[in-house]
Design an enzyme around this catalytic site. Structure first.
Site, PDB file in Angstrom:
ATOM      1  N   GLU A  56     -19.647  -1.822 -15.309  1.00 50.72           N
ATOM      2  CA  GLU A  56     -18.327  -1.879 -15.534  1.00 50.72           C
ATOM      3  C   GLU A  56     -17.990  -0.375 -16.395  1.00 50.72           C
ATOM      4  O   GLU A  56     -17.291   0.348 -16.187  1.00 50.72           O
ATOM      5  CB  GLU A  56     -17.560  -2.912 -17.251  1.00 50.72           C
ATOM      6  CG  GLU A  56     -16.871  -3.075 -17.231  1.00 50.72           C
ATOM      7  CD  GLU A  56     -16.501  -4.095 -18.133  1.00 50.72           C
ATOM      8  OE1 GLU A  56     -16.253  -5.237 -17.864  1.00 50.72           O
ATOM      9  OE2 GLU A  56     -16.538  -3.984 -19.856  1.00 50.72           O
ATOM     10  N   HIS A  67     -40.255 -15.630  -5.100  1.00 49.27           N
ATOM     11  CA  HIS A  67     -40.576 -17.173  -3.985  1.00 49.27           C
ATOM     12  C   HIS A  67     -38.930 -17.869  -3.492  1.00 49.27           C
ATOM     13  O   HIS A  67     -38.616 -18.974  -3.354  1.00 49.27           O
ATOM     14  CB  HIS A  67     -41.297 -18.470  -4.885  1.00 49.27           C
ATOM     15  CG  HIS A  67     -42.709 -18.094  -5.753  1.00 49.27           C
ATOM     16  ND1 HIS A  67     -43.596 -18.542  -4.742  1.00 49.27           N
ATOM     17  CD2 HIS A  67     -43.534 -17.177  -6.392  1.00 49.27           C
ATOM     18  CE1 HIS A  67     -44.777 -17.904  -5.433  1.00 49.27           C
ATOM     19  NE2 HIS A  67     -44.669 -17.459  -6.418  1.00 49.27           N
ATOM     20  N   LYS A 107      -6.318 -11.209 -14.677  1.00 47.16           N
ATOM     21  CA  LYS A 107      -6.449 -11.167 -15.400  1.00 47.16           C
ATOM     22  C   LYS A 107      -4.756 -11.107 -15.293  1.00 47.16           C
ATOM     23  O   LYS A 107      -4.028 -12.251 -15.310  1.00 47.16           O
ATOM     24  CB  LYS A 107      -6.163 -10.399 -16.457  1.00 47.16           C
ATOM     25  CG  LYS A 107      -7.270 -10.785 -17.495  1.00 47.16           C
ATOM     26  CD  LYS A 107      -7.773  -9.800 -18.810  1.00 47.16           C
ATOM     27  CE  LYS A 107      -8.705  -9.436 -19.419  1.00 47.16           C
ATOM     28  NZ  LYS A 107      -9.368  -8.351 -20.653  1.00 47.16           N
TER      29      LYS A 107
HETATM   30  O1  PA5 Z   1     -16.710  -4.529 -22.203  1.00 44.79           O
HETATM   31  C1  PA5 Z   1     -15.567  -4.875 -22.715  1.00 44.79           C
HETATM   32  O2  PA5 Z   1     -14.723  -3.555 -22.780  1.00 44.79           O
HETATM   33  C2  PA5 Z   1     -15.511  -5.873 -22.007  1.00 44.79           C
HETATM   34  O3  PA5 Z   1     -16.309  -6.600 -21.212  1.00 44.79           O
HETATM   35  C3  PA5 Z   1     -14.811  -6.682 -23.348  1.00 44.79           C
HETATM   36  O4  PA5 Z   1     -15.716  -6.664 -24.453  1.00 44.79           O
HETATM   37  C4  PA5 Z   1     -14.759  -8.124 -22.489  1.00 44.79           C
HETATM   38  O5  PA5 Z   1     -13.454  -8.156 -22.014  1.00 44.79           O
HETATM   39  C5  PA5 Z   1     -14.040  -8.473 -24.206  1.00 44.79           C
HETATM   40  O6  PA5 Z   1     -12.427  -8.090 -24.325  1.00 44.79           O
HETATM   41  P1  PA5 Z   1     -12.419  -8.493 -26.212  1.00 44.79           P
HETATM   42  O7  PA5 Z   1     -13.459  -8.490 -27.266  1.00 44.79           O
HETATM   43  O8  PA5 Z   1     -11.313  -7.686 -26.148  1.00 44.79           O
HETATM   44  O9  PA5 Z   1     -12.123  -9.573 -25.880  1.00 44.79           O
END
Ligand code: PA5
Length: 435
Positions: free
Chosen positions: A286, A307, A421
């Protein structure tokens, strides 16, 4: 202090000294950018100082909530996804074998990390006749998966314990002022912890997001923070790649990436570290996977996956390198029994414990993969415990910031996560969304 360290012996024939020096210069510059707060995404640097700034008051509140929830719960369901899920689970899973008799603490279950209907049928069936509590974690307070799960669990808890009984069993961890979860928590009077504005989800494991579930599972969050604190000092102060594992890691992965190694495989030789790789995958995927750039983070568990994936790693396309988490000492011994008949031919192993055998498997694998054209970076962990996990978490976070700046991306945003989303909302008929 026992400290994690990298061994670069098995990457050396793949990168030149000059390339390492160039990347070292770039890494030092990137660290300067990070620490000066002048780089991209600089409003999300709160994680840099987290382990040094954790307040005694917050630790006291966490301990009180742990005692209270543990005394009334057989299970705690931790609701969250992505950065609001993986860090806690990585540490909890990593410590699974450390304490063989970890009594007095609830078993941690998870929700909000999936939309699978059968999973929720399984979960609700499991907790239906048991006492349980819920820790709901969402920074934005609007993420669909945890919001759906929390709505179901809230209803289930209220039916079981009544509205005020349910309120005693729910803790919310969210933004200090925004989002639906904050409004619900205020309205219902749930105890709440704040995720600081300047800490993004995937960098939040050392806030209550990770600390509360980890403490509820019975693990030592003070030791976790101590490990992170010690590693923070090294990452910030040590100026050579020999003394600074975060710099070294950023240097090696960028040097290899520039040589066409586009995939990094995080490898463990102990299954308890499997979820740690999932946390690491999110952290790097990310943070760096943007603008058409970034190493693809992948993970394997050896010897299991030797394996299944071993063939590809040994002889498939040469597009990857490995980072092997190598655990030096196990916490327990399991000996191989003597067998007079020796039909399986294993008596030659009688003078060795399983850890020694596992180390030989690791050494053999490293040499084979290196020979097969796969550079192998080894991360040596003296053992798996809270303090070492704290060091690893901080080292990987710091290296991620440095490495992201070396790649010239903003390591602290995730604009690409929105695309699915929007489509999902359009398909579900949410007002205001179109395919
Ligand atoms: O790293 C990030 O920002 C994302 O992975 C969020 O943690 C994830 O989408 C969850 O978001 P939230 O805590 O707002 O529900």
């Amino acid at each position: 202090m026992e400290t994690i360290r990298f061994d670069i012996e098995h990457i050396q024939k793949f990168v030149t000294k000059k390339e390492m020096e160039q990347q070292t210069k770039a890494a030092l510059k990137a660290r300067e950018t990070l620490l000066s707060g002048q780089g991209k995404g600089n409003d999300f640097l709160g994680w840099v100082d987290l382990p040094a700034k954790t307040s005694a008051k917050m630790m006291k509140n966490l301990r009180e909530d742990v005692d209270r929830l543990a005394s009334i719960s057989q299970y705690v369901v931790v609701v969250g996804i992505g950065g609001s899920y993986l860090g806690a689970r990585a540490v909890i899973d990593a410590l699974e074998y450390k304490y063989l008799n970890n009594t007095g603490f609830p078993q941690v279950l998870y929700a909000g990390h999936t939309l699978d209907e059968d999973y929720y049928a399984w979960l609700l069936n499991k907790i239906n006749t048991a006492d349980y509590s819920v820790v709901v974690i969402s920074k934005s307070g609007t993420t669909t998966e945890p919001a759906v799960a929390f709505r179901m669990l809230k209803r289930h808890l209220e039916k079981k314990y009544g509205k005020s009984g349910a309120a005693q069993r729910i803790v919310a961890i969210t933004d200090k002022s925004r989002g639906a979860l904050k409004t619900i928590a205020d309205q219902e009077g749930y105890p709440a912890y704040v995720i600081p504005d300047n800490v993004g989800g995937r960098f939040s494991v050392l806030t209550p997001v990770g600390l509360l579930p980890i403490a509820l599972a019975g693990y030592d969050i003070s030791a976790l923070l101590r490990g992170a604190r010690n590693m923070r000092k090294i990452c910030i102060e040590a100026n050579t790649i020999q003394a600074n594992p975060a710099l070294l890691y950023a240097v090696v992965r960028n040097a290899l990436y520039n040589k066409g190694k586009k995939v990094e495989m995080m490898v463990n030789f102990t299954p308890v570290l499997r979820t740690f790789s999932e946390w690491w995958k999110q952290l790097y995927g990310e943070s760096e996977g943007k603008e058409g750039k970034g190493l693809l983070p992948h993970s394997l568990s050896f010897t299991t996956d030797l394996h299944s994936m071993g063939q590809y790693v040994q002889e498939g396309e040469r597009l990857m390198f490995e980072t092997v988490m190598s655990v030096k000492k196990s916490n327990y011994r399991a000996s191989i029994p003597n067998d007079k008949q020796n039909l399986d031919g294993l008596n030659y192993l009688l003078d060795k414990n399983l850890t020694e055998i596992n180390h030989c498997a690791e050494q053999g694998t490293v040499l084979a993969h290196e020979k097969g054209g796969v550079p192998v970076l080894r991360l040596e962990l003296p053992k798996v415990n809270e303090e070492i996990l704290g060091q690893m978490i901080y080292m990987f976070e710091f290296a991620c910031g440095v490495s992201g700046y070396m790649l010239d991306v903003n390591p602290f945003d995730q604009p690409g996560v929105e695309a699915y989303k929007k489509n999902m909302f359009a398909l579900l008929g949410k007002p205001g969304y179109k395919l």
